[in-house]
Design a protein around this motif. Structure first.
Motif, PDB file in Angstrom:
ATOM      1  N   LEU A 153      31.472  44.037   5.801  1.00 37.27           N
ATOM      2  CA  LEU A 153      30.725  44.742   4.764  1.00 37.27           C
ATOM      3  C   LEU A 153      30.706  43.928   3.474  1.00 37.27           C
ATOM      4  CD1 LEU A 153      29.333  47.499   4.453  1.00 37.27           C
ATOM      5  CD2 LEU A 153      31.393  48.280   3.331  1.00 37.27           C
ATOM      6  N   VAL A 199      28.287  40.948   3.219  1.00 39.54           N
ATOM      7  CA  VAL A 199      26.859  41.143   3.052  1.00 39.54           C
ATOM      8  C   VAL A 199      26.394  40.565   1.727  1.00 39.54           C
ATOM      9  CG1 VAL A 199      25.218  42.955   2.461  1.00 39.54           C
ATOM     10  CG2 VAL A 199      26.597  43.138   4.527  1.00 39.54           C
ATOM     11  N   ALA A 200      25.511  39.629   1.772  1.00 42.66           N
ATOM     12  CA  ALA A 200      24.986  39.052   0.546  1.00 42.66           C
ATOM     13  C   ALA A 200      23.863  38.112   0.883  1.00 42.66           C
ATOM     14  CB  ALA A 200      26.058  38.301  -0.207  1.00 42.66           C
ATOM     15  N   GLY A 201      22.841  38.138   0.092  1.00 45.60           N
ATOM     16  CA  GLY A 201      21.685  37.314   0.377  1.00 45.60           C
ATOM     17  C   GLY A 201      21.807  35.916  -0.197  1.00 45.60           C
ATOM     18  N   SER A 202      22.535  35.071   0.507  1.00 48.95           N
ATOM     19  CA  SER A 202      22.664  33.692   0.033  1.00 48.95           C
ATOM     20  C   SER A 202      21.286  33.058  -0.160  1.00 48.95           C
ATOM     21  CB  SER A 202      23.455  32.855   1.028  1.00 48.95           C
ATOM     22  OG  SER A 202      24.679  33.461   1.312  1.00 48.95           O
ATOM     23  N   ILE A 249      21.962  34.880  -4.283  1.00 49.72           N
ATOM     24  CA  ILE A 249      22.953  35.854  -4.734  1.00 49.72           C
ATOM     25  C   ILE A 249      24.358  35.275  -4.563  1.00 49.72           C
ATOM     26  CG2 ILE A 249      23.985  38.099  -4.234  1.00 49.72           C
ATOM     27  CD1 ILE A 249      21.217  39.004  -3.405  1.00 49.72           C
ATOM     28  N   ILE A 284      28.091  41.219  -7.587  1.00 49.43           N
ATOM     29  CA  ILE A 284      27.260  40.051  -7.295  1.00 49.43           C
ATOM     30  C   ILE A 284      26.583  39.604  -8.578  1.00 49.43           C
ATOM     31  CG2 ILE A 284      26.781  40.575  -4.866  1.00 49.43           C
ATOM     32  CD1 ILE A 284      24.068  41.737  -5.872  1.00 49.43           C
TER      33      ILE A 284
END
Lengths: 288, 544
Positions: free
Chosen positions: A179, A182-185, A189, A206
Motif C-alpha cells: 500500500l 503505491v506512487a506514480g513514479s 511523484i 508525497i
C-alpha cells in the motif's frame, strides 16, 4: 572504570574518519550483487555499486549471522573489555537479533563481562548519529549503563526523514508495504518517508517533483527539530551528493545549525534497498 | 384503447429499434467537430435492455417496472441516464395499473419528466429535458381538456408532434446548437423513441435493421440457466481478412464449420472482416480456424457456466473479491482508455479500471460491476469524463453495501490529480474534498483532429485540422500539433506542474519538439512526459 567498547554495524553509514575519531568497532554486513558471493560492505566501491544499481543490477542483503558478532564481541570480552552494541533497526533486519543471540551465548562464557545489545530502531546515518552521540557521552566519561540508558532515552526522538527518487528499490526489497509503495513514479511523484517508533519505513506523504520533495525534508525538520541551531545534523545520500549538499545549505541557512552538517554516502547495505537518489536527513526531534 | 403490459412492451421494443436504426443520424448531431460522446449509440444501448421483454404478457405496471429496472443498469452517457430516470418516474406513476389510458400516460409523462429533472444538478434548456417537459405539459393540458379521452394512439401522435416542435426550438435555447446548425442530439433521440412507440401502437412496429451481437448476447445472458448449457464457452472473434480473403463471401465455408462446432451462431462476412459469435465447447479450435482467414483483431471467450471472463484482449481479467478477506478502508474505480493512462491509474492505486471514455461510455451496470469487484468500505469513482458523471451517480445510488463517492473528474488529468491528493489516513469525506480541490487546479489542454468543417466562436475549422482545446473547449486550430501546443500555452497561467501525455498516434519526433518547447518555456516547472496511449487525442497536457 570506563573500559568498554562501542560496537555498531555497517548499516550505520559512518565514514571511516568518524569511526577512527571515536574509536568505534564496525561489524561489516555483506551485500551480494546479482546473486553473486556476498561481499563485505566496506570492500565494495561505492560509486561502482550505485552505477550497477542504476543499470538494474539486483543487490541483496542478508541478516548477519550470530557468528559474525561472536568473533567481534569475544575479541573485547576475552580482553576484559565490556561491549555496548548499538544495532540496526529490528524493524528492517534480523541483524540486531543475531547480535542478541551471540551476546547471550557469550554471557555464559564470560559471566563477569557485560555485553549489552541495543536495538536502535534506526538505520543509515540515523543509527550513525545515535552512535556518535553515544560515543560523545562516553568521551565525557559516562559509564556503559549510562550510555545505554541515554541511547534508549534518545532513540524515540531520533528523526529519520527521507525521500527516494524511485520506490522501485524499496518495493523490490520488500521494505515498504504494497500500500505504501503505491506512487506514480512515471508522473514524477516522490514519496516522503520516515522511520517510525517501531523502526519501520512509513510513507508520510508525497511531493510532486524532486526539488519539492527535498525541500519538504527541510520544512518538516523545521516543525520537528528541537533547538536545531545547537544540533548535530547528518544527511546521507544514494549517490546524489549535490542534492544532499543543497539540502545541507538550506538547513544551515534556515535554521542556523552551528556544527558542520555531515553529508555522506548511504553504504551498500542500505543503498541496496533505498536505491540511487535517496536523500535522508537525521536529527533529534520532538518525535520521530 | 387502454394499453396493457403486452402492448407497452411492444411499444418500447419498437422505440428501442427505432433508436438503434437511427444511431448514426443522432450521432451526427454533434455540436463540436471533435470526436465526441456518441449520443445515438448511448441512447440505443441504454434502451437495448428492453429487448428481453419480447413476448411480455402482463400488467402495464409490471412491464414498466421491469423496463425501468433494466434501463437503470444499461444506462450509458448523460442522455441515457436521463432516459433511465424518465422511465423510472414513468413506472412509479403506472404502478398498480392493469392497463393505462391517455390520462394515465399524461401523468406518467409528467412524473417521468420530474424524475429526470430532479437528477440533473443544473438542468439546461434546449436539451432532451426540454423535449420531455414539453410533452409532459402538453399531455396534461390536452387530457384536462378531454381531447384524447380513450384515444391513446391519438395522444401519442399528438405528443410526437409536440416533441418535434420542441426539438426544432432547441437551437433557439442553446446558442451552441444554433452555431453548429444542429438540433439537440438527446432530444432527437427522445423524438425517435416516441415515434417508434407510436409505430407499434399503429400496428406497424419498427424492426431492427442491424444485427448486433453484443445486444443479443446481453439479452441471452439475462435468462440463462447454467444447467441447460450444452456448449460452455461463448466465443467471439473479429478477423481482419488477409489479402487472399478480402472480398465478400470469402468466409462462406467458415459459417457451416462453425455451426457444427456449437450453437447460437451469429456470423457476419464483410468485405474486410469476419465477425462471429458462437457457443462452443472448443474455443481453441474455433480461434485457430478463424486465424486461417487473417489476423484476429478481437477475441473474447467467456465461460458461460460460471460467467467468468477468462480472456479479453488487452483488458484486465475480471477481479472477483475474495470471500472472507477483510475489506480494506478505501478502493478506487476509474473509467479510462489507453494503455498508458490505465497503467498510471493502477500505479496510483486504482483497483479497477472500467474501459471507456469519450467515445465509449460505460453503462451503469459496468460501473456497478466494478464497484462490486472492489473489496473496500469506501469506493471512490473517477469517471474522467463529463458524459460519465450521471451513470456514476446512478451506480453510487444503487450500491447499498459500500460507501461510494463519485469524484467528478472531467478528464483523466483531473483523475490523476485527485489520486495524488488522496491520503489514506484521512476520513472519506475529507479525502473527497481534498481530491476535488486538487483536481480543480488542473487545466487540461488537448489536441485532436477535426472530424468535419465547422465554425465555432469565430474559428474556421477545416476537416482534419488540429484542434487545440482548453478544458474541453476548442480554442485554436492549426496545421500541426506543435503549433497548437504553442498557441494553447499563450492562453494559460504559468504552471508549476506540467504533464505531457502522448496519445496512441503521437509520433516521437513531434513529442520531442513539444517537450523541448515546454522545457524551454517553463524552466521552473516540474515537467513530466508519460505515455498515455489515449485514442483520438495525440497529446494531452495537464497544467497545474
Amino acid at each position: 572504570m570506563n573500559s568498554y567498547a562501542i560496537v555498531t554495524d555497517s548499516s550505520c553509514d559512518l565514514p571511516a574518519s568518524l569511526v577512527a575519531e571515536y574509536g568505534l568497532e564496525v561489524v561489516q554486513l555483506a551485500v551480494s550483487l546479482d546473486g553473486g558471493e556476498p561481499t563485505p560492505n566496506n570492500e565494495l566501491d561505492i560509486k561502482d555499486f550505485y552505477a550497477k544499481l542504476r543499470a538494474k543490477s539486483r543487490a541483496t542483503t542478508s541478516a548477519a549471522n550470530p557468528d559474525a558478532f561472536t568473533g567481534v564481541f569475544e575479541k573485547y570480552l576475552s580482553a576484559g573489555t565490556d561491549v555496548l552494541y548499538l544495532g540496526f533497526s529490528s524493524g528492517l533486519s534480523g541483524t540486531c537479533n543475531a547480535a542478541f543471540v551471540a551476546a547471550r551465548e557469550l554471557s555464559e562464557k564470560y559471566p563477569d563481562r557485560k555485553c549489552a545489545v541495543v536495538d536502535t530502531l534506526c538505520a543509515s546515518l540515523g543509527e550513525g548519529l545515535l552512535v556518535v552521540l553515544a560515543a560523545r557521552k562516553k568521551a565525557e566519561g559516562a559509564t556503559l549503563d549510562e550510555v545505554r540508558d541515554y541511547v534508549e532515552k534518545t532513540k524515540p526522538n531520533l528523526t529519520h526523514l527521507f525521500t527516494v527518487d524511485d520506490l522501485f528499490f524499496l518495493k523490490r526489497g520488500g521494505r515498504v508495504s504494497a500500500l505504501t509503495a503505491v506512487a506514480g513514479s512515471a508522473l514524477g511523484i516522490k514519496p516522503l518517508l520516515h522511520v517510525d517508533d517501531a523502526g519501520h519505513l512509513i510513507k508520510t506523504g508525497i511531493k510532486r517533483g524532486r526539488t519539492p520533495s527535498i525541500m519538504a525534508l527541510c520544512e518538516r525538520m523545521k516543525e520537528l527539530a528541537v533547538d536545531p541551531a545547537e544540533q548535530l545534523v547528518f544527511i546521507s545520500h544514494g549517490d546524489c551528493e549535490d542534492e544532499a549538499n543543497y539540502l545541507a545549505e538550506k538547513i544551515k541557512a534556515e535554521m542556523g545549525v552551528k556544527e558542520p552538517i555531515l553529508v555522506s554516502y548511504i553504504g551498500p547495505v542500505i543503498g541496496a534497498h533505498a536505491g540511487p537518489g535517496t536523500v535522508a536527513l537525521f536529527f533529534i526531534g520532538k518525535e520521530r | 384503447m387502454k394499453i396493457d403490459g403486452k402492448i407497452f412492451s411492444q411499444m418500447c421494443v419498437s422505440g428501442a429499434n427505432a433508436l438503434d436504426n437511427n444511431q448514426a443520424t443522432i450521432n451526427a448531431l454533434n455540436v463540436f467537430p471533435v470526436p465526441d460522446g456518441d449520443t445515438g449509440i448511448n441512447m440505443s444501448l441504454t434502451m437495448s435492455s428492453v429487448q428481453n421483454l419480447d413476448d411480455f404478457d402482463g400488467t402495464i405496471s409490471d412491464c414498466a417496472m421491469r423496463i425501468s429496472n433494466n434501463i437503470l443498469r444499461s444506462a450509458r452517457g448523460n442522455s441515457g441516464a436521463i432516459l433511465s430516470l424518465f422511465f423510472r418516474g414513468f413506472a412509479k406513476s403506472l404502478k398498480g395499473l392493469e392497463s393505462a389510458d391517455a390520462e394515465d400516460f399524461a401523468k406518467a409523462f409528467e412524473n417521468g419528466t420530474r424524475e429526470a429533472y430532479s437528477a440533473v444538478m443544473n438542468p439546461t434548456e434546449g436539451t432532451i429535458l426540454t423535449v420531455m417537459r414539453s410533452c409532459a405539459e402538453e399531455a396534461l393540458k390536452v387530457v384536462r381538456e378531454k381531447r384524447f379521452e380513450g384515444d391513446t394512439i391519438g395522444l401519442f401522435a399528438y405528443l410526437l408532434g409536440v416533441a418535434n416542435k420542441a426539438l426544432a426550438k432547441t437551437p433557439e435555447m442553446l446558442p451552441l446548437l444554433k452555431e453548429a446548425g444542429v438540433v439537440d442530439a438527446g432530444g432527437s433521440g427522445f423524438v425517435t423513441l416516441i415515434s417508434g412507440m407510436l409505430a407499434a401502437l399503429n400496428n406497424n412496429p419498427v424492426l431492427r435493421e442491424r444485427m448486433d451481437t453484443d445486444q443479443k448476447e446481453a439479452a441471452d445472458f439475462a435468462d440463462f440457466d447454467t444447467a441447460d448449457i450444452k456448449f460452455g464457452y461463448c466465443t467471439e472473434c473479429i478477423v481482419d481478412k488477409d489479402e487472399q480473403h478480402v472480398g465478400e463471401g470469402t468466409g462462406a465455408e467458415l459459417r457451416p464449420w462453425l455451426a457444427e462446432m456449437g450453437d447460437s451462431l451469429v456470423f457476419v462476412d464483410d468485405e474486410t472482416f469476419i465477425k462471429f459469435h458462437v457457443h462452443t465447447n472448443h474455443p481453441g479450435e474455433v480461434i485457430e480456424k478463424a486465424m486461417t482467414y487473417g489476423p484476429l483483431s478481437m477475441v473474447k471467450v467467456e465461460n458461460m457456466r460460471n460467467q467468468h471472463t477468462s480472456l479479453v484482449n488487452g483488458e484486465a481479467p475480471k477481479q472477483e473479491p475474495k470471500k472472507n478477506e477483510p475489506k480494506k478502508p478505501y478502493g478506487f474505480v476509474a473509467v479510462a482508455v489507453g494503455e498508458g493512462v490505465c497503467n498510471l491509474f493502477r500505479d496510483l492505486g486504482v483497483d479497477y479500471i472500467v474501459p471507456g471514455g469519450q467515445t465509449m461510455n460505460p453503462s451503469t451496470e459496468d460501473v456497478l460491476n466494478a464497484i462490486a469487484a472492489v473489496n473496500a468500505e469506501t469506493v471512490y469513482i473517477l469517471p474522467n469524463n463529463k458524459n460519465i458523471f450521471m451513470v456514476s451517480d446512478r451506480a453510487a445510488e444503487l450500491t447499498t453495501d459500500k460507501n461510494v463517492i463519485v469524484i467528478p473528474s472531467a478528464h483523466f488529468t483531473q483523475g490523476f490529480s485527485a489520486m495524488m491528493a488522496f491520503d489514506e489516513s484521512a476520513a472519506p469525506g475529507d479525502n473527497a474534498e481534498a481530491m476535488k480541490e486538487m483536481m480543480s487546479m488542473v487545466t487540461t489542454l488537448s489536441l485532436t483532429h477535426a472530424v468535419r468543417d465547422a465554425e465555432i466562436d469565430g474559428l474556421h475549422i477545416k476537416d482534419g485540422q488540429v484542434l487545440g482545446l482548453v478544458n474541453g473547449k476548442v480554442k485554436v486550430t492549426t496545421a500541426t500539433d506543435y503549433e497548437a501546443v504553442a498557441a494553447l500555452l499563450d492562453l494559460i497561467d504559468e504552471p508549476a506542474f506540467l504533464s505531457l501525455y502522448t496519445g496512441a498516434d503521437a509520433n516521437d519526433e513531434e513529442t520531442a519538439k513539444i517537450e523541448a518547447l515546454l522545457r524551454e518555456r517553463y524552466c521552473d516547472a516540474e515537467i513530466v512526459v508519460a505515455k498515455g496511449g489515449q485514442p483520438l487525442y495525440d497529446y494531452v497536457i495537464s497544467a497545474e
